[in-house]
Design an enzyme around this catalytic site. Structure first.
Site, mmCIF file in Angstrom:
data_model
loop_
_atom_site.group_PDB
_atom_site.id
_atom_site.type_symbol
_atom_site.label_atom_id
_atom_site.label_comp_id
_atom_site.label_asym_id
_atom_site.label_seq_id
_atom_site.Cartn_x
_atom_site.Cartn_y
_atom_site.Cartn_z
ATOM 1 N N HIS A 194 -9.685 15.149 -29.872
ATOM 2 C CA HIS A 194 -10.371 15.780 -28.939
ATOM 3 C C HIS A 194 -10.670 15.029 -27.689
ATOM 4 O O HIS A 194 -10.652 15.334 -26.528
ATOM 5 C CB HIS A 194 -11.671 16.181 -29.666
ATOM 6 C CG HIS A 194 -11.873 17.627 -30.227
ATOM 7 N ND1 HIS A 194 -11.016 18.427 -30.006
ATOM 8 C CD2 HIS A 194 -12.210 17.712 -31.772
ATOM 9 C CE1 HIS A 194 -11.041 19.334 -31.066
ATOM 10 N NE2 HIS A 194 -11.863 18.883 -32.027
ATOM 11 N N HIS A 213 -7.745 14.297 -25.560
ATOM 12 C CA HIS A 213 -7.388 15.232 -24.718
ATOM 13 C C HIS A 213 -8.084 15.575 -23.638
ATOM 14 O O HIS A 213 -7.678 15.863 -22.318
ATOM 15 C CB HIS A 213 -7.575 16.693 -25.785
ATOM 16 C CG HIS A 213 -6.974 17.866 -25.238
ATOM 17 N ND1 HIS A 213 -7.059 19.117 -25.908
ATOM 18 C CD2 HIS A 213 -6.039 18.267 -24.124
ATOM 19 C CE1 HIS A 213 -6.463 20.329 -25.265
ATOM 20 N NE2 HIS A 213 -5.880 19.655 -24.154
ATOM 21 N N GLU A 263 -11.619 13.673 -34.254
ATOM 22 C CA GLU A 263 -12.643 13.636 -33.053
ATOM 23 C C GLU A 263 -12.031 12.691 -31.791
ATOM 24 O O GLU A 263 -12.120 13.167 -30.685
ATOM 25 C CB GLU A 263 -14.001 13.062 -33.258
ATOM 26 C CG GLU A 263 -14.948 13.948 -34.474
ATOM 27 C CD GLU A 263 -14.915 15.326 -33.937
ATOM 28 O OE1 GLU A 263 -15.034 15.628 -32.682
ATOM 29 O OE2 GLU A 263 -15.097 16.201 -34.865
#
Length: 596
Positions: free
Chosen positions: A391, A394, A388
């Site tokens: 993510h 990113h 997670e």
């Protein structure tokens, strides 16, 4: 944590800080009213989108309206997930969902109106310096134009929309509500009803009779409804072929890839490269057979644990430290942001009463991401944390480098950053481990990720490819056809070490992803791209890290394939899949050494 706390009892250091998004409910309410007004304001542009200045102003307002709606949605949704029994937050979540529909309806005139312009007018808008930041949006519109129909035809297709959801809805009701599975005996000889949720738990049992009973009971139940499931899947094929034909695409597959501008080669190369690597999966099946000490390896043995119960207890604080160490190869800048995220109110850590289960990363442009966990002190939760946070970083890096519209990355790219973090964590753990049992436990965990995410999802993708091809050639597919195609693929993928039980021929009937057609291949490409990046980073160091960070900062500023290509992973060639397979081969080699 031993006891499940009430939300009000959760210490501040274990909660995310949603106040970073809205200081209080009053601030949320004010922005909500602002969005209601903006949704009215955008209507002033309807019928006037025929010159660069007006289009730019309209796009700017569209961005503002979208971003503010996203902020409101993120806050309300996250508040609701903290405690789903809390009525005030449930009401807030419902309120913002209605607002989002309202905002989308208010903006719905923009694309059709711009597409009413001639190709020459669109080309001149794309070349206009004042619309430079909207070039990709306009490029996309021009690309989609041949597949957009006249207004009456579009209106008719929109009306068909509700009907077209029928196959998926019927499958969902049949699969989740109406199907009843029999009882089977568990390890203690107790009669327990088989359910979707318990199925994998039974398949992970050390007792082979339990695994076999669950497997046979599951597929016998589906087998009783084989005609209905075949009709439902057949209707879904017909629906997608209808849309592809109506919108003038050569096939349903090409229609599904067109939006992300993914070449057909990407899909075909994945299947071809995995075929090339099937001997590796066959070798892993042989190893599984040896480790389980069975004369015949059956389909119900695929989830059985290969290492005697090995427990890794890892507290949340330890998990944070290990995750931070594992991303060191990505450089100081990445590590610093990750540390900020781990300590700075990004994460809601533990389960509490009423909290949504699972884990996810959410957020809105212009603020840090938010990560929901339900952390347990084990290996799996540590992998979830790094996944997670992959993510989250990113999104953070993409937002910091791109305008709002270009910061949104596609589903095709989404799983790369999260899976790369998992690959680095696994590499770090394997390097640190000196205990052979622990090492074998970790290697099994990783090898099964390859089996389920790359091989299994590619087999699903190949099944879809075959059934659509046959349907598009005018064949009428019966349950016998679906079963034969699916069974033969299982034989091909699992090899001669596997006894492919006849029951598995019904598995196609329980895969919900077949109702999101041509979607599963993205799991395999994302995992392969991430593994390829990880290999390059660990082999090359700085140059590969720079390319990868460039990928994270690109967001959705270009088409997915181009963004990956610039970063050194060309998914239009089989090379990244081959690189991922070389990592898989190395894992199997290490497992074979440890079990000699």
């Amino acid at each position: 944590m031993k006891t499940v706390l009430k939300r009000s009892e959760v210490p501040a250091e274990h909660r995310w800080r949603l106040e970073d998004l809205f200081a209080d409910q009053q601030a949320w309410n004010e922005e909500y009213e602002q969005v209601k007004q903006l949704a009215k304001d955008i209507g002033q542009y309807e019928g006037k989108l025929n010159n660069p200045d007006t289009i730019r102003q309209c796009f700017e307002l569209e961005d503002k309206l979208s971003l503010l709606t996203e902020r409101l949605y993120c806050y309300a949704s996250n508040r609701h997930h903290e405690d789903m029994a809390e009525p005030a937050h449930q009401a807030l979540s419902d309120k913002v969902k209605k607002l989002a529909v309202e905002a989308n309806q208010a903006m719905s005139f923009i694309t059709p109106e711009i597409l009413d312009l001639s190709d020459d007018q669109l080309q001149s808008l794309i070349a206009d310096p004042g619309l430079k930041k909207y070039k990709k949006t306009l490029d996309d519109m021009l690309r989609q134009k041949p597949h957009i129909l006249s207004k009456p035809e579009e209106a008719l297709l929109a009306q068909v929309g509700n009907v077209s959801q029928a196959p998926g809805t019927i499958f969902g009701m049949l699969n989740n509500a109406d199907m009843k599975f029999p009882k089977i005996q568990d390890e203690n000889g107790e009669e327990i009803e088989l359910t979707h949720g318990r199925y994998i738990q039974f398949l992970e049992s050390r007792n082979r009779d339990v695994r076999k009973s669950a497997f046979e009971a599951m597929y016998a139940t589906y087998g009783k409804l084989r005609n209905t499931f075949a009709a439902t899947l057949g209707a879904n094929l017909t629906k997608n072929m209808f849309y592809a034909k109506a919108r003038k695409y050569p096939s349903a597959l090409e229609a599904s890839l067109y939006g992300d501008k993914i070449p057909l080669d990407v899909y075909d190369n994945l299947i071809a490269a995995i075929h090339e690597s099937l001997p590796l999966l066959h070798r892993y099946m042989e190893l599984r057979k040896q480790l389980l000490k069975v004369d015949e390896l059956h389909m119900y043995d695929l989830f059985a644990p290969l290492v005697d119960e090995y427990k890794l207890d890892i507290t949340y604080d330890e998990a944070k430290k290990i995750v931070l160490e594992s991303v060191r190869p990505l450089g100081e800048h990445y590590s610093k942001i990750l540390e900020e995220g781990l300590e700075g109110g990004w994460i809601d850590v533990y389960e509490n009463e009423g909290k949504r289960n699972g884990a996810y990363c959410s957020g809105a442009y212009g603020t840090h991401p938010f990560v929901l966990l339900n952390h347990k002190d084990n290996l799996s939760s540590m992998f979830t944390l790094t996944h997670e946070m992959g993510h989250a970083l990113h999104s953070y890096l993409s937002d910091s480098q791109q305008d709002y519209r270009d910061a949104q990355y596609t589903i095709f790219l989404a799983e790369v950053a999260s899976t790369l973090n998992e690959a680095l964590l696994m590499d770090h753990l394997l390097n640190q481990s000196s205990d052979p049992t622990q090492k074998l436990y970790l290697l099994c965990h990783y090898a099964d990720k390859f089996r389920t995410t790359v091989f299994r999802q590619t087999m699903f993708a190949e099944f879809e490819r075959i059934v659509y091809k046959r349907a598009e050639q005018g064949e009428s597919l019966t349950h016998q056809d679906f079963c034969a195609i699916y069974y033969d693929l299982n034989v091909k993928y699992h090899g001669s070490s596997m006894t492919v039980d006849k029951d598995i021929e019904m598995e196609w009937a329980r895969i919900p992803h077949f109702y999101r057609s041509f979607y599963v291949f993205k799991y395999a490409t994302g995992f392969s791209a991430a593994t390829s990046f990880a290999k390059q980073i660990l082999d090359e160091g700085t140059p590969a890290v720079e390319r990868y960070l460039g990928f994270l900062k690109s967001g959705g500023s270009d088409y997915s394939i181009e963004i990956l290509k610039r970063a050194g992973v060309d998914m239009s060639s089989p090379e990244p899949i081959r690189q991922a397979m070389s990592v898989f081969e190395d894992l199997i080699g290490q497992m074979e050494e440890l079990t000699k």
